[in-house]
Design a protein around this motif. Structure first.
Motif, mmCIF file in Angstrom:
data_model
loop_
_atom_site.group_PDB
_atom_site.id
_atom_site.type_symbol
_atom_site.label_atom_id
_atom_site.label_comp_id
_atom_site.label_asym_id
_atom_site.label_seq_id
_atom_site.Cartn_x
_atom_site.Cartn_y
_atom_site.Cartn_z
ATOM 1 N N ILE A 1 0.847 -1.192 0.000
ATOM 2 C CA ILE A 1 0.000 0.000 0.000
ATOM 3 C C ILE A 1 0.882 1.243 0.000
ATOM 4 O O ILE A 1 1.498 1.592 1.013
ATOM 5 C CB ILE A 1 -0.946 0.034 1.217
ATOM 6 N N PRO B 1 -8.982 13.274 -3.560
ATOM 7 C CA PRO B 1 -10.002 12.271 -3.276
ATOM 8 C C PRO B 1 -9.679 11.469 -2.020
ATOM 9 O O PRO B 1 -8.549 11.472 -1.531
ATOM 10 C CB PRO B 1 -9.989 11.376 -4.516
ATOM 11 N N SER B 2 -10.693 10.803 -1.523
ATOM 12 C CA SER B 2 -10.528 9.929 -0.373
ATOM 13 C C SER B 2 -9.456 8.882 -0.690
ATOM 14 O O SER B 2 -9.429 8.336 -1.781
ATOM 15 C CB SER B 2 -11.877 9.265 -0.094
ATOM 16 N N GLY B 3 -8.551 8.648 0.247
ATOM 17 C CA GLY B 3 -7.500 7.655 0.045
ATOM 18 C C GLY B 3 -6.282 8.187 -0.684
ATOM 19 O O GLY B 3 -5.366 7.430 -1.007
ATOM 20 N N SER B 4 -6.218 9.504 -0.929
ATOM 21 C CA SER B 4 -5.083 10.036 -1.695
ATOM 22 C C SER B 4 -3.848 10.309 -0.823
ATOM 23 O O SER B 4 -2.807 10.672 -1.362
ATOM 24 C CB SER B 4 -5.501 11.290 -2.465
ATOM 25 N N LYS C 1 -3.826 12.284 2.249
ATOM 26 C CA LYS C 1 -3.836 13.548 2.984
ATOM 27 C C LYS C 1 -3.631 13.327 4.490
ATOM 28 O O LYS C 1 -2.755 13.943 5.104
ATOM 29 C CB LYS C 1 -5.163 14.295 2.739
ATOM 30 N N SER C 2 -4.447 12.454 5.058
ATOM 31 C CA SER C 2 -4.323 12.186 6.498
ATOM 32 C C SER C 2 -2.952 11.623 6.836
ATOM 33 O O SER C 2 -2.368 11.971 7.863
ATOM 34 C CB SER C 2 -5.349 11.156 6.963
#
Ligand code: ADP
Ligand code: ADP
Length: 227
Positions: free
Chosen positions: A17, A38-41, A43-44
Motif C-alpha cells: 500500500i 479524493p478519499s484515500g489520496s 492527505k491524512s
C-alpha cells in the motif's frame, strides 16, 4: 522562511500500500496551506507523519531545520484537530482543553486555567467548560476541539477535515471563525478538506494530491483558475 519541509517523503503501509509517493513541499512560516484530493489520496497520512502518529517510510520531514524523527511527538509543537474531534469522553471540556498543556509543559495550574479560559472565550464556549462532551452538539464539540488546539499556542496547526461532520450552515459559520483565528494568530496551518469553497476562501496555497502524488500546488486562483 519555511516552517515545514516535506523532502521526498514516501509512506508504505505494509509492502503493497503506497499511501504517499515521493512527496515534496515547503510550507512557509505563517502560511495557510490546504490539502485537497479524493478519499484515500494520502492527505491524512501526511498530517499523521508530521504529527508523529505514523512512521515515515522514506524521505524526511523537517520542522524549522530539525528532522521530525529527532523530535518526540510531544516536542513537535503541533496541535491537530481531527474530523471526529477525538475528545476524551470522561473529561469535562475544561479538562479536555487543559490535557495537552498539563502533559507537555510544566506550567503552573493557574496559568493553565487562565489559558483555557482565554481559549474558551475566543471560541465562545465559556459556559460549556464544566460539561462532558456527550452533552454537546457537533458544532460545540468542534469548538472544543479547536479550543484545545489553540490553548497550546503551537507553532503549527493541523486540521483534518474539521468541519465535515457539521451541517452546511454551521460549516460556513465555523469557516468564518477559523479564518478569524488565522488572522489573529497567523500560525502555520495545514488544512485538509473535501470542500472546494473552504479551500478557495481560507488558503494561501492549495496542494492537490492524487494517489499519494502531489499533482499541483498554487494559490486558489492558480489552482481553480478563477478570479
Ligand atoms: P486520505 O486522508 O486522503 O483519505 P489516507 O492518508 O487516509 O488518505 O490514506 C491513503 C492510503 O493509505 C489509502 O489507500 C488508505 O487505504 C491507506 N491507509 C491509510 N491508513 C492505513 C493504515 N493504518 N493501514 C493500511 N493502510 C492505510
Ligand atoms: P492533541 O495533542 O491533538 O490535543 P492529545 O495529545 O490529547 O491530542 O491526544 C493524543 C492522541 O490521543 C491523538 O492521537 C488523539 O487522536 C488521541 N486521542 C485523543 N482523544 C482520544 C480519545 N477520547 N480516545 C482515543 N484517543 C484519543
Amino acid at each position: 522562511m519555511s516552517r515545514i519541509q516535506f523532502d521526498s517523503v514516501t509512506k508504505r503501509y505494509e509492502a503493497d500500500i503506497l499511501a504517499v509517493d515521493n512527496f515534496n513541499l515547503d510550507i512557509h512560516d505563517g502560511e495557510f496551506l490546504t490539502l485537497v484530493g479524493p478519499s484515500g489520496s494520502g492527505k491524512s497520512t501526511l498530517l499523521r507523519m508530521l504529527a508523529g502518529l505514523e512512521e515515515i517510510t522514506e524521505g524526511e520531514i523537517r520542522i524549522g531545520d530539525t528532522p521530525v524523527n529527532r523530535l518526540p511527538p510531544r516536542k513537535r509543537d503541533i496541535a491537530m484537530v481531527f474530523q471526529n474531534y477525538a475528545l476524551y469522553p470522561h473529561l469535562s471540556v475544561r479538562d479536555n482543553m487543559a490535557f495537552g498543556l498539563k502533559r507537555s509543559t510544566d506550567l503552573p495550574a493557574e496559568e493553565i486555567n487562565e489559558r483555557v479560559r482565554e481559549a474558551a472565550e475566543l471560541m465562545g464556549i465559556e459556559e460549556l467548560l464544566d460539561q462532558k462532551p456527550k452533552h454537546l452538539s457537533g458544532g460545540q464539540r468542534q469548538r472544543v476541539a479547536t479550543g484545545r488546539a489553540i490553548v497550546r499556542d503551537p507553532a503549527v496547526f493541523l486540521f483534518d477535515e474539521p468541519l465535515s461532520n457539521l451541517d452546511a450552515k454551521l460549516r460556513k459559520h465555523m469557516r468564518t471563525e477559523l479564518q478569524r483565528l488565522q488572522q489573529t494568530f497567523e500560525t502555520t496551518t495545514i488544512y485538509v478538506t473535501h470542500d472546494q469553497e473552504e479551500a478557495m476562501t481560507m488558503s494561501d496555497r492549495i496542494a492537490i494530491l492524487d494517489t499519494g502524488t502531489l499533482q499541483q500546488v498554487g494559490s486558489p486562483r492558480e489552482v481553480y483558475n478563477r478570479p
